[in-house]
Scaffold this motif. Structure first.
Motif, PDB file in Angstrom:
ATOM      1  N   GLY A 128     -59.423 -11.880 -54.753  1.00 59.60           N
ATOM      2  CA  GLY A 128     -58.541 -10.741 -54.500  1.00 59.60           C
ATOM      3  C   GLY A 128     -57.468 -10.627 -55.578  1.00 59.60           C
ATOM      4  N   LYS A 129     -56.864 -11.754 -55.941  1.00 58.65           N
ATOM      5  CA  LYS A 129     -55.812 -11.747 -56.970  1.00 58.65           C
ATOM      6  C   LYS A 129     -56.407 -11.378 -58.336  1.00 58.65           C
ATOM      7  CE  LYS A 129     -52.801 -15.135 -54.791  1.00 58.65           C
ATOM      8  NZ  LYS A 129     -52.332 -16.520 -54.785  1.00 58.65           N
ATOM      9  N   LEU A 130     -57.577 -11.940 -58.615  1.00 58.40           N
ATOM     10  CA  LEU A 130     -58.229 -11.625 -59.894  1.00 58.40           C
ATOM     11  C   LEU A 130     -58.545 -10.133 -59.975  1.00 58.40           C
ATOM     12  CD1 LEU A 130     -60.681 -14.659 -60.173  1.00 58.40           C
ATOM     13  CD2 LEU A 130     -58.836 -14.150 -61.770  1.00 58.40           C
ATOM     14  N   LEU A 131     -59.063  -9.577 -58.851  1.00 61.87           N
ATOM     15  CA  LEU A 131     -59.399  -8.145 -58.822  1.00 61.87           C
ATOM     16  C   LEU A 131     -58.140  -7.301 -59.027  1.00 61.87           C
ATOM     17  CD1 LEU A 131     -61.993  -7.960 -55.906  1.00 61.87           C
ATOM     18  CD2 LEU A 131     -62.407  -7.349 -58.284  1.00 61.87           C
ATOM     19  N   LYS A 132     -57.066  -7.700 -58.360  1.00 59.01           N
ATOM     20  CA  LYS A 132     -55.805  -6.945 -58.470  1.00 59.01           C
ATOM     21  C   LYS A 132     -55.358  -6.865 -59.940  1.00 59.01           C
ATOM     22  CE  LYS A 132     -51.416  -8.492 -57.724  1.00 59.01           C
ATOM     23  NZ  LYS A 132     -50.377  -9.230 -57.012  1.00 59.01           N
ATOM     24  N   HIS A 133     -55.363  -8.008 -60.610  1.00 57.74           N
ATOM     25  CA  HIS A 133     -54.885  -8.016 -62.000  1.00 57.74           C
ATOM     26  C   HIS A 133     -55.886  -7.363 -62.952  1.00 57.74           C
ATOM     27  CE1 HIS A 133     -51.144 -10.174 -61.471  1.00 57.74           C
ATOM     28  NE2 HIS A 133     -51.759 -10.894 -60.558  1.00 57.74           N
ATOM     29  N   GLU A 134     -57.169  -7.461 -62.625  1.00 61.85           N
ATOM     30  CA  GLU A 134     -58.185  -6.837 -63.476  1.00 61.85           C
ATOM     31  C   GLU A 134     -58.095  -5.308 -63.382  1.00 61.85           C
ATOM     32  OE1 GLU A 134     -59.769  -8.545 -65.580  1.00 61.85           O
ATOM     33  OE2 GLU A 134     -61.165  -7.027 -66.314  1.00 61.85           O
ATOM     34  N   PHE A 135     -57.911  -4.801 -62.164  1.00 60.86           N
ATOM     35  CA  PHE A 135     -57.771  -3.351 -62.008  1.00 60.86           C
ATOM     36  C   PHE A 135     -56.493  -2.867 -62.694  1.00 60.86           C
ATOM     37  CE2 PHE A 135     -60.960  -3.448 -58.536  1.00 60.86           C
ATOM     38  CZ  PHE A 135     -61.747  -2.400 -58.998  1.00 60.86           C
ATOM     39  N   LYS A 136     -55.431  -3.673 -62.566  1.00 56.46           N
ATOM     40  CA  LYS A 136     -54.158  -3.299 -63.184  1.00 56.46           C
ATOM     41  C   LYS A 136     -54.315  -3.232 -64.712  1.00 56.46           C
ATOM     42  CE  LYS A 136     -49.306  -4.593 -62.884  1.00 56.46           C
ATOM     43  NZ  LYS A 136     -48.375  -5.675 -62.558  1.00 56.46           N
ATOM     44  N   ALA A 137     -55.005  -4.209 -65.263  1.00 56.56           N
ATOM     45  CA  ALA A 137     -55.167  -4.277 -66.725  1.00 56.56           C
ATOM     46  C   ALA A 137     -56.058  -3.163 -67.255  1.00 56.56           C
ATOM     47  CB  ALA A 137     -55.737  -5.640 -67.109  1.00 56.56           C
ATOM     48  N   THR A 138     -57.043  -2.750 -66.458  1.00 60.53           N
ATOM     49  CA  THR A 138     -58.003  -1.752 -66.959  1.00 60.53           C
ATOM     50  C   THR A 138     -57.616  -0.326 -66.573  1.00 60.53           C
ATOM     51  OG1 THR A 138     -59.329  -2.282 -65.006  1.00 60.53           O
ATOM     52  CG2 THR A 138     -60.055  -3.231 -67.087  1.00 60.53           C
ATOM     53  N   SER A 139     -56.718  -0.186 -65.608  1.00 66.44           N
ATOM     54  CA  SER A 139     -56.449   1.159 -65.068  1.00 66.44           C
ATOM     55  C   SER A 139     -55.822   2.093 -66.106  1.00 66.44           C
ATOM     56  CB  SER A 139     -55.563   1.065 -63.830  1.00 66.44           C
ATOM     57  OG  SER A 139     -54.343   0.467 -64.173  1.00 66.44           O
ATOM     58  N   THR A 145     -62.640 -20.582 -60.012  1.00 62.03           N
ATOM     59  CA  THR A 145     -63.968 -21.001 -60.463  1.00 62.03           C
ATOM     60  C   THR A 145     -64.561 -19.949 -61.408  1.00 62.03           C
ATOM     61  OG1 THR A 145     -65.036 -19.913 -58.612  1.00 62.03           O
ATOM     62  CG2 THR A 145     -64.392 -22.210 -58.280  1.00 62.03           C
ATOM     63  N   THR A 146     -65.566 -20.356 -62.162  1.00 60.63           N
ATOM     64  CA  THR A 146     -66.249 -19.419 -63.062  1.00 60.63           C
ATOM     65  C   THR A 146     -66.914 -18.314 -62.240  1.00 60.63           C
ATOM     66  OG1 THR A 146     -66.690 -21.328 -64.448  1.00 60.63           O
ATOM     67  CG2 THR A 146     -67.853 -19.328 -65.012  1.00 60.63           C
ATOM     68  N   THR A 147     -67.438 -18.668 -61.085  1.00 65.52           N
ATOM     69  CA  THR A 147     -68.077 -17.679 -60.201  1.00 65.52           C
ATOM     70  C   THR A 147     -67.069 -16.585 -59.846  1.00 65.52           C
ATOM     71  OG1 THR A 147     -69.407 -19.441 -59.263  1.00 65.52           O
ATOM     72  CG2 THR A 147     -69.295 -17.401 -58.004  1.00 65.52           C
ATOM     73  N   GLN A 148     -65.866 -16.992 -59.473  1.00 57.62           N
ATOM     74  CA  GLN A 148     -64.835 -16.012 -59.096  1.00 57.62           C
ATOM     75  C   GLN A 148     -64.467 -15.120 -60.283  1.00 57.62           C
ATOM     76  OE1 GLN A 148     -62.006 -18.929 -57.695  1.00 57.62           O
ATOM     77  NE2 GLN A 148     -62.421 -18.467 -55.549  1.00 57.62           N
ATOM     78  N   LEU A 149     -64.414 -15.713 -61.470  1.00 60.13           N
ATOM     79  CA  LEU A 149     -64.073 -14.930 -62.663  1.00 60.13           C
ATOM     80  C   LEU A 149     -65.124 -13.863 -62.936  1.00 60.13           C
ATOM     81  CD1 LEU A 149     -62.828 -17.655 -65.202  1.00 60.13           C
ATOM     82  CD2 LEU A 149     -61.472 -15.826 -64.195  1.00 60.13           C
ATOM     83  N   VAL A 150     -66.400 -14.272 -62.920  1.00 56.87           N
ATOM     84  CA  VAL A 150     -67.476 -13.323 -63.249  1.00 56.87           C
ATOM     85  C   VAL A 150     -67.557 -12.233 -62.172  1.00 56.87           C
ATOM     86  CG1 VAL A 150     -69.942 -13.049 -63.724  1.00 56.87           C
ATOM     87  CG2 VAL A 150     -68.757 -15.079 -64.538  1.00 56.87           C
TER      88      VAL A 150
END
Lengths: 266, 231
Positions: free
Chosen positions: A3-14, A92-97
């Motif tokens: 969830g945290k990774l998704l939040k920051h990824e969406f923020k960075a790409t938005s 984990t790498t799984t969470q990152l991918v």
């Protein structure tokens, strides 16, 4: 953590993605505004033509811009300098991918929706759109075709997942090498393409999709039985969906394994 | 307690170049250790292996008794020798990012250090000088209550006047129970804060001594370095 990774990824790409969407809608409104004027001078007609040409170009390239951005984003944030932070996070790498993949697929689907939205806006009061809606109404009145369309949409979605994973796996392969990492990624992509083409052919032969496609051709010529036609079509697409799902799982496992056991941020 | 153990650690790039050769190294908790050696001696490679950014060709690394993985990343704070923050971010976004992922991140300490170094939290990283970007990274790393800090060339990109201030910040913001490994070639600057040092040459550990041993010999680390690595 996903969830945290998704939040920051969406923020960075938005930022870039919203600019792209705004540009597409901006040019769409400009095209709409130009329709209200009756230009009689050549320079204004030329300008109007250029705006229309720009719109067509932007519309066609939107998906490719989004796709290219998602691929570059993966490379920079995972395998470039930013990877030094990404891979030292306690995840984990799984969470990152998974976080990269879900973000990319959501943006690509949204890009498709924005493209369709733009076309609907542009043609909203024309006969063309009315005809399209009428045609869709007729099509959806047949429940068999509704199912086929839903199956095709699932195929599209699964296809986006597997194509993104193909890019990710190619980059995970390229980074193993000490030098020319991007070149090796491109080579990896083409090698994967060849392998997937062979798998496609193999699946078509053993699943009976090949003979079904031939049967479909004959049915199409005769237009004998719509239900039978759709049933064969659904079966072919169903097999393709199953193949893409298995392919996505395999690519995900290869990508994860390469990044987990062969990470090489020199 | 041993915080870091490297057992027969070897890292080979390709089939020929050995960046690390059968390294055996044990570091205890509560020490500040200088990892010293000329360029290309294997210092950065060792730190990258300890952070899971490279995989060893053979041998193993244990941090607080655990193999490198998610659990060790929770207790290790790493400053690489390059800028790893996205230039599009603002300083306060970086703080929010670290706070989200690291339970041991101390937000108040980060803002205090930014204030002392006169860095605006609202500033975008791309508008900062190279030295200030490095300071922001160092602040993020030192704002974590980690058990083990790896600092790869933490003062290389800043002016000499700022070095003292940064070193004071490093010393003033860490738990004495924690261990700091500082990789640098600016030995004279960091010598006063070291408890021990490791000399590394061509991928091998050639000397590992405490500062007491050096002082008893009536010499300095800087002098020893010049003797050992003389051309």
């Amino acid at each position: 953590m996903v969830g945290k990774l998704l939040k920051h990824e969406f923020k960075a790409t938005s930022k870039l993605m919203l600019v792209l969407f705004a540009a597409l809608f901006g040019v769409t409104f400009l095209c709409l505004a130009l329709e209200w004027f009756d230009f009689d001078s050549v320079p204004l007609q030329t300008a109007s033509g250029l705006v229309t040409a720009g719109y067509v170009l932007l519309l066609i390239s939107s998906y490719f811009i989004s796709l290219a951005y998602m691929v570059v984003r993966f490379y920079r944030s995972m395998l470039g300098d930013e990877g030094y932070l990404t891979f030292t996070l306690p995840v984990t790498t799984t969470q990152l991918v998974i976080s990269k993949l879900l973000t990319a697929v959501v943006w690509l689907v949204l890009t498709g929706c924005v493209m369709i939205g733009s076309l609907v806006l542009l043609f909203h009061d024309s006969d063309f759109l009315e005809e399209v809606f009428e045609a869709f109404g007729r099509i959806f009145s047949n429940s068999g075709i509704t199912l086929t369309i839903v199956i095709y949409l699932v195929l599209l979605l699964v296809g986006i997942f597997s194509s993104m994973l193909q890019y990710y796996t190619a980059m995970a392969f390229g980074q193993i090498f000490s030098s020319h990492k991007i070149l090796w990624s491109v080579i990896g992509y083409f090698l994967l393409n060849i392998a997937i083409s062979f798998v496609n052919m193999f699946v078509m032969l053993i699943s009976g999709n090949f003979s079904a496609a031939v049967q479909l051709d004959e049915t199409e010529v005769q237009i004998a039985d719509m239900d039978q036609y759709l049933s064969v079509l659904n079966r072919i697409v169903g097999v393709q969906i199953a193949e893409y799902i298995i392919l996505s799982v395999v690519l995900f496992l290869i990508c994860r394994s390469l990044l987990k056991h062969k990470l090489n941020l020199q | 307690m041993d915080i870091l153990q490297c057992n027969h650690l070897t890292k080979r790039y390709g089939s020929v170049f050995e960046a690390l050769k059968d390294v055996n190294l044990t570091l205890e908790s509560g020490r500040i250790i200088g990892l010293l050696g000329p360029n290309g001696s294997g210092k950065s490679t060792l730190l990258k292996l300890c952070n899971g950014l490279l995989q060893p060709t053979s041998g193993e690394i244990r941090i607080a008794g655990m193999p490198v993985g998610v659990e060790t990343k929770k207790i290790v704070s790493y400053l690489p020798e390059r800028t790893y923050l996205s230039s599009g971010m603002r300083v306060r976004d970086v703080i929010a990012y670290f706070k989200d992922f690291y339970d041991n991140f101390n937000e108040t300490r980060a803002y205090e250090m930014l204030n002392r170094l006169e860095i605006d939290p609202k500033a975008q990283l791309k508008t900062l000088s190279k030295g200030n970007k490095e300071k922001v990274q160092l602040i993020m790393v030192m704002s974590r209550d980690a058990q083990l800090y790896f600092l790869d060339e933490p003062i290389a990109g800043v002016d000499p006047a700022a070095r003292d201030l940064i070193l004071r910040l490093v010393l003033g913001n860490y738990d004495p129970q924690a261990t700091i490994v500082i990789s640098t070639h600016l030995i004279a600057d960091i010598e006063p804060i070291l408890d021990e040092f490791v000399f590394i040459q061509k991928g091998s550990v050639i000397m590992h001594k405490t500062m007491d041993e050096v002082r008893n010999q009536g010499t300095t680390v800087d002098k020893l370095f010049r003797e050992v690595f003389a051309w």
